[in-house]
Design a protein around this motif. Structure first.
Motif, short mmCIF file in Angstrom:
data_model
loop_
_atom_site.label_atom_id
_atom_site.label_comp_id
_atom_site.label_asym_id
_atom_site.label_seq_id
_atom_site.Cartn_x
_atom_site.Cartn_y
_atom_site.Cartn_z
N LEU A 139 -43.04 87.73 16.21
CA LEU A 139 -42.17 88.71 16.18
C LEU A 139 -40.65 88.16 16.73
CD1 LEU A 139 -44.09 91.99 17.02
CD2 LEU A 139 -43.63 90.94 14.72
N MET A 140 -40.54 86.94 17.32
CA MET A 140 -39.46 86.29 18.00
C MET A 140 -38.75 85.74 16.90
SD MET A 140 -40.11 85.51 21.78
CE MET A 140 -38.32 85.32 22.00
N VAL A 141 -37.41 85.71 17.07
CA VAL A 141 -36.59 84.94 16.22
C VAL A 141 -36.57 83.48 16.70
CG1 VAL A 141 -34.91 86.90 15.67
CG2 VAL A 141 -34.48 85.38 17.60
N LEU A 182 -42.39 75.34 22.53
CA LEU A 182 -41.20 76.14 21.69
C LEU A 182 -40.08 75.53 21.18
CD1 LEU A 182 -42.43 79.87 23.29
CD2 LEU A 182 -43.52 78.48 21.44
N GLY A 183 -39.97 74.20 21.71
CA GLY A 183 -38.77 73.71 21.58
C GLY A 183 -38.26 73.41 20.06
N PRO A 184 -39.27 73.19 19.22
CA PRO A 184 -39.06 73.11 17.80
C PRO A 184 -38.42 74.25 16.94
CG PRO A 184 -41.22 72.05 18.49
CD PRO A 184 -40.53 72.63 19.47
N ARG A 185 -38.68 75.34 17.84
CA ARG A 185 -38.44 76.81 17.13
C ARG A 185 -36.90 77.14 17.63
NH1 ARG A 185 -42.44 81.62 16.85
NH2 ARG A 185 -40.27 82.63 16.44
N ARG A 186 -36.43 76.30 18.71
CA ARG A 186 -35.16 76.32 19.43
C ARG A 186 -35.36 77.54 20.30
NH1 ARG A 186 -31.87 78.11 16.42
NH2 ARG A 186 -32.91 78.18 14.47
N ILE A 187 -36.40 77.83 20.90
CA ILE A 187 -36.74 79.02 21.86
C ILE A 187 -36.66 78.56 23.29
CG2 ILE A 187 -38.20 80.87 22.62
CD1 ILE A 187 -39.33 81.13 20.07
N ALA A 188 -35.55 78.85 24.10
CA ALA A 188 -35.51 78.29 25.48
C ALA A 188 -36.51 79.43 26.47
CB ALA A 188 -33.83 78.45 25.81
N VAL A 189 -37.07 78.54 27.29
CA VAL A 189 -38.03 79.30 28.06
C VAL A 189 -37.72 78.70 29.68
CG1 VAL A 189 -40.43 79.88 28.59
CG2 VAL A 189 -39.57 79.02 26.36
#
Length: 258
Positions: A139-141, A182-189
């Motif tokens: 559900l996250m962009v 999650l880097g491939p989805r460009r999600i920063a954590v």
């Protein structure tokens, strides 16, 4: 409870434990910055509704949903609630930011720690964020952000917090792992590690004036932390300008015990 009468194209943040303390402060700080909010509460329905009303007063949209982060078996149903809230309130399918904030205090001397106490802290502070994030990722962009919560106790040591600090240490390692996966989805954590903050967390131990005096004396900036001190850092990590920051631990302790 939801508020708002017109569609919003603002970013949406989901904040666990958003009815009080650091979660409440973060929700309000994000609303001030033009972010809509989905917040969760476990027992404080009225407190959660009050936060929603405060967000409404700032001109933003908000929804409050019940969640116990210590019960991973409920996460699939919760994700369905989030999906429905996004559809009904925002006419959207995804949200932008996840703040894994909800937690409980954890003072137990090592020699007295029971298996039940150990399991509860693991369930709330590690297993919960692990599997909740997993369930919410669809559900996250892409290009979204995740902020996990640790503690200054993962760096410095106080007797009685061996389980709590160790579990938060696991959260810090998980944060780095997620930043890579999650880097491939460009999600920063990233992970935020507060020190002593004046809230009712852990039974309000940090509201004790005598303890505050001791902590302030060991803090270079000379005072106790306030919820807004932490909320501002979380908001910074969700801002457009910090999109190139990932896998980092940001300590918010005023320099305590450097």
């Amino acid at each position: 409870m939801s508020v708002g009468t017109k569609p919003s194209h603002a970013p949406i943040a989901l904040i666990t434990g958003g009815s009080r303390g650091l979660g409440r402060a973060t929700a309000l700080a994000l609303a001030d910055r033009g972010v809509d909010v989905i917040l969760t509460w476990r027992t404080g329905r009225e407190e959660a509704n009050a936060v929603v009303t405060a967000i409404q007063a700032k001109g933003r949209l908000a929804v409050a949903l019940q969640l116990d982060v210590g019960k991973a078996g409920t996460f699939a149903a919760f994700a369905s609630e989030v999906r429905e809230a996004l559809k009904q309130t925002w006419s959207r399918e995804r949200f932008d930011y996840l703040v894994n904030n909800a937690g409980i205090g954890g003072y137990t001397p090592f020699i007295e720690a029971s298996e039940a106490t150990f399991d509860e802290l693991v369930d709330v502070h590690f297993k919960g964020p692990f599997f909740l994030t997993q369930k919410l990722l669809p559900l996250m962009v892409d290009g979204g952000r995740i902020v996990n919560m640790s503690t200054g106790l993962a760096r410095y040591v106080y007797p009685g917090f061996s389980v709590y600090a160790a579990v938060k240490g696991a959260v810090e390692v998980l944060t780095r792992a997620l930043a890579v996966e999650l880097g491939p989805r460009r999600i920063a954590v990233n992970v935020v590690a507060p020190g002593g903050i004046v809230t009712d967390f852990g039974g309000g131990v940090m509201q004790d004036p005598a303890l505050q005096k001791v902590v302030a004396a060991e803090t270079p900036l000379g005072r106790m932390g306030q919820p807004d001190d932490v909320a501002g850092v979380i908001a910074m990590l969700l801002a457009p300008e910090t999109g190139w920051v990932t896998g980092q631990r940001i300590e918010v302790t005023g320099g305590y015990r450097l």
